[in-house]
Design a protein around this motif. Sequence first.
Motif, PDB file in Angstrom:
ATOM      1  N   GLN A 134       7.347  -1.152   6.467  1.00  0.00           N
ATOM      2  CA  GLN A 134       7.696  -0.488   5.221  1.00  0.00           C
ATOM      3  C   GLN A 134       8.606  -1.411   4.423  1.00  0.00           C
ATOM      4  O   GLN A 134       9.518  -2.035   4.971  1.00  0.00           O
ATOM      5  N   THR A 135       8.339  -1.512   3.141  1.00  0.00           N
ATOM      6  CA  THR A 135       9.127  -2.378   2.268  1.00  0.00           C
ATOM      7  C   THR A 135      10.324  -1.613   1.714  1.00  0.00           C
ATOM      8  O   THR A 135      10.424  -0.384   1.855  1.00  0.00           O
ATOM      9  N   ALA A 136      11.214  -2.317   1.061  1.00  0.00           N
ATOM     10  CA  ALA A 136      12.399  -1.697   0.461  1.00  0.00           C
ATOM     11  C   ALA A 136      12.013  -0.661  -0.594  1.00  0.00           C
ATOM     12  O   ALA A 136      12.728   0.319  -0.802  1.00  0.00           O
ATOM     13  N   SER A 137      10.861  -0.855  -1.233  1.00  0.00           N
ATOM     14  CA  SER A 137      10.417   0.086  -2.273  1.00  0.00           C
ATOM     15  C   SER A 137       9.738   1.327  -1.689  1.00  0.00           C
ATOM     16  O   SER A 137       9.384   2.241  -2.425  1.00  0.00           O
ATOM     17  N   GLY A 138       9.544   1.340  -0.366  1.00  0.00           N
ATOM     18  CA  GLY A 138       8.922   2.503   0.274  1.00  0.00           C
ATOM     19  C   GLY A 138       7.431   2.377   0.474  1.00  0.00           C
ATOM     20  O   GLY A 138       6.798   3.256   1.064  1.00  0.00           O
ATOM     21  N   SER A 139       6.833   1.294  -0.011  1.00  0.00           N
ATOM     22  CA  SER A 139       5.411   1.070   0.226  1.00  0.00           C
ATOM     23  C   SER A 139       5.260   0.364   1.578  1.00  0.00           C
ATOM     24  O   SER A 139       6.236   0.138   2.282  1.00  0.00           O
ATOM     25  N   TYR A 140       4.045   0.025   1.925  1.00  0.00           N
ATOM     26  CA  TYR A 140       3.760  -0.605   3.215  1.00  0.00           C
ATOM     27  C   TYR A 140       3.027  -1.912   2.985  1.00  0.00           C
ATOM     28  O   TYR A 140       2.307  -2.069   1.999  1.00  0.00           O
ATOM     29  N   GLN A 141       3.211  -2.835   3.912  1.00  0.00           N
ATOM     30  CA  GLN A 141       2.491  -4.104   3.853  1.00  0.00           C
ATOM     31  C   GLN A 141       2.111  -4.519   5.264  1.00  0.00           C
ATOM     32  O   GLN A 141       2.707  -4.086   6.242  1.00  0.00           O
ATOM     33  N   PHE A 142       1.077  -5.346   5.318  1.00  0.00           N
ATOM     34  CA  PHE A 142       0.590  -5.839   6.604  1.00  0.00           C
ATOM     35  C   PHE A 142       1.606  -6.754   7.276  1.00  0.00           C
ATOM     36  O   PHE A 142       2.259  -7.552   6.614  1.00  0.00           O
ATOM     37  N   LEU A 143       1.673  -6.667   8.577  1.00  0.00           N
ATOM     38  CA  LEU A 143       2.234  -7.720   9.408  1.00  0.00           C
ATOM     39  C   LEU A 143       1.041  -8.509   9.914  1.00  0.00           C
ATOM     40  O   LEU A 143      -0.116  -8.109   9.714  1.00  0.00           O
ATOM     41  N   GLU A 144       1.269  -9.626  10.545  1.00  0.00           N
ATOM     42  CA  GLU A 144       0.169 -10.496  10.982  1.00  0.00           C
ATOM     43  C   GLU A 144      -0.870  -9.745  11.816  1.00  0.00           C
ATOM     44  O   GLU A 144      -2.074  -9.891  11.593  1.00  0.00           O
ATOM     45  N   ALA A 145      -0.433  -8.928  12.757  1.00  0.00           N
ATOM     46  CA  ALA A 145      -1.365  -8.190  13.622  1.00  0.00           C
ATOM     47  C   ALA A 145      -2.235  -7.229  12.814  1.00  0.00           C
ATOM     48  O   ALA A 145      -3.419  -7.056  13.098  1.00  0.00           O
ATOM     49  N   GLY A 146      -1.663  -6.604  11.786  1.00  0.00           N
ATOM     50  CA  GLY A 146      -2.419  -5.678  10.945  1.00  0.00           C
ATOM     51  C   GLY A 146      -3.466  -6.381  10.101  1.00  0.00           C
ATOM     52  O   GLY A 146      -4.586  -5.889   9.954  1.00  0.00           O
ATOM     53  N   THR A 147      -3.090  -7.531   9.561  1.00  0.00           N
ATOM     54  CA  THR A 147      -4.051  -8.310   8.772  1.00  0.00           C
ATOM     55  C   THR A 147      -5.227  -8.733   9.643  1.00  0.00           C
ATOM     56  O   THR A 147      -6.389  -8.601   9.242  1.00  0.00           O
ATOM     57  N   LYS A 148      -4.916  -9.220  10.820  1.00  0.00           N
ATOM     58  CA  LYS A 148      -5.960  -9.680  11.728  1.00  0.00           C
ATOM     59  C   LYS A 148      -6.880  -8.530  12.131  1.00  0.00           C
ATOM     60  O   LYS A 148      -8.106  -8.646  12.050  1.00  0.00           O
ATOM     61  N   GLU A 149      -6.306  -7.412  12.540  1.00  0.00           N
ATOM     62  CA  GLU A 149      -7.121  -6.285  12.972  1.00  0.00           C
ATOM     63  C   GLU A 149      -7.907  -5.685  11.807  1.00  0.00           C
ATOM     64  O   GLU A 149      -9.084  -5.369  11.940  1.00  0.00           O
ATOM     65  N   GLY A 150      -7.266  -5.540  10.654  1.00  0.00           N
ATOM     66  CA  GLY A 150      -7.959  -5.013   9.480  1.00  0.00           C
ATOM     67  C   GLY A 150      -9.131  -5.895   9.078  1.00  0.00           C
ATOM     68  O   GLY A 150     -10.207  -5.401   8.734  1.00  0.00           O
ATOM     69  N   PHE A 175       0.836  -1.189   0.000  1.00  0.00           N
ATOM     70  CA  PHE A 175       0.000   0.000   0.000  1.00  0.00           C
ATOM     71  C   PHE A 175       0.874   1.243   0.000  1.00  0.00           C
ATOM     72  O   PHE A 175       1.938   1.258   0.620  1.00  0.00           O
ATOM     73  N   THR A 176       0.406   2.280  -0.671  1.00  0.00           N
ATOM     74  CA  THR A 176       1.062   3.579  -0.622  1.00  0.00           C
ATOM     75  C   THR A 176       0.018   4.607  -0.226  1.00  0.00           C
ATOM     76  O   THR A 176      -1.189   4.400  -0.435  1.00  0.00           O
ATOM     77  N   ALA A 177       0.483   5.704   0.302  1.00  0.00           N
ATOM     78  CA  ALA A 177      -0.439   6.777   0.673  1.00  0.00           C
ATOM     79  C   ALA A 177      -1.184   7.284  -0.562  1.00  0.00           C
ATOM     80  O   ALA A 177      -2.377   7.577  -0.497  1.00  0.00           O
ATOM     81  N   GLN A 178      -0.499   7.344  -1.692  1.00  0.00           N
ATOM     82  CA  GLN A 178      -1.125   7.814  -2.925  1.00  0.00           C
ATOM     83  C   GLN A 178      -2.252   6.888  -3.374  1.00  0.00           C
ATOM     84  O   GLN A 178      -3.286   7.335  -3.853  1.00  0.00           O
ATOM     85  N   ALA A 179      -2.058   5.584  -3.226  1.00  0.00           N
ATOM     86  CA  ALA A 179      -3.075   4.611  -3.644  1.00  0.00           C
ATOM     87  C   ALA A 179      -4.279   4.630  -2.708  1.00  0.00           C
ATOM     88  O   ALA A 179      -5.409   4.417  -3.142  1.00  0.00           O
ATOM     89  N   LEU A 180      -4.049   4.902  -1.415  1.00  0.00           N
ATOM     90  CA  LEU A 180      -5.133   4.880  -0.436  1.00  0.00           C
ATOM     91  C   LEU A 180      -5.883   6.196  -0.335  1.00  0.00           C
ATOM     92  O   LEU A 180      -7.062   6.220   0.030  1.00  0.00           O
ATOM     93  N   SER A 181      -5.232   7.293  -0.647  1.00  0.00           N
ATOM     94  CA  SER A 181      -5.822   8.620  -0.471  1.00  0.00           C
ATOM     95  C   SER A 181      -7.188   8.813  -1.134  1.00  0.00           C
ATOM     96  O   SER A 181      -8.051   9.462  -0.552  1.00  0.00           O
ATOM     97  N   PRO A 182      -7.430   8.279  -2.332  1.00  0.00           N
ATOM     98  CA  PRO A 182      -8.752   8.487  -2.935  1.00  0.00           C
ATOM     99  C   PRO A 182      -9.911   7.914  -2.098  1.00  0.00           C
ATOM    100  O   PRO A 182     -11.056   8.329  -2.265  1.00  0.00           O
ATOM    101  N   PHE A 183      -9.615   6.983  -1.204  1.00  0.00           N
ATOM    102  CA  PHE A 183     -10.646   6.358  -0.386  1.00  0.00           C
ATOM    103  C   PHE A 183     -10.807   7.037   0.971  1.00  0.00           C
ATOM    104  O   PHE A 183     -11.634   6.621   1.780  1.00  0.00           O
ATOM    105  N   LEU A 184     -10.005   8.050   1.235  1.00  0.00           N
ATOM    106  CA  LEU A 184      -9.978   8.709   2.537  1.00  0.00           C
ATOM    107  C   LEU A 184     -10.248  10.205   2.378  1.00  0.00           C
ATOM    108  O   LEU A 184     -10.158  10.754   1.287  1.00  0.00           O
ATOM    109  N   THR A 185     -10.530  10.852   3.499  1.00  0.00           N
ATOM    110  CA  THR A 185     -10.817  12.283   3.466  1.00  0.00           C
ATOM    111  C   THR A 185      -9.631  13.126   3.916  1.00  0.00           C
ATOM    112  O   THR A 185      -9.775  14.319   4.128  1.00  0.00           O
TER     113      THR A 185
END
Length: 112
Positions: free
Chosen positions: A61-77, A30-40
Amino acid sequence: MNNTLDELIYKEEILEICFWYQGEGFGNEFTAQALSPFLTQPTERVETVLRELCSTGRMEQTASGSYQFLEAGTKEGGQLFIESFNDMHQPGHYECVDGCCDGDDHSRCKHH
């Protein structure tokens, strides 16, 4: 957003959107740019929250600068997503929960 409750709600909203995003097949990063259209909130705010979610062990945060879930994030999300959309997944009034009945005829329903 200075209110602690607003901060919590916004973090939960981002986790839920990331879970949906992943489930729709848009990717596991996920990137902030990709998520922003869904947020205010502006992209910069989304980026800040993504970094905060990393500090709490829900994302990384990944090497490319994007973000990915860890187990706790997947579960909570996932839990947040289910809670938000649970009512939409319930059968309508008088509909068979298992889908074994045809219309209003419940004569063959294994639950009646």
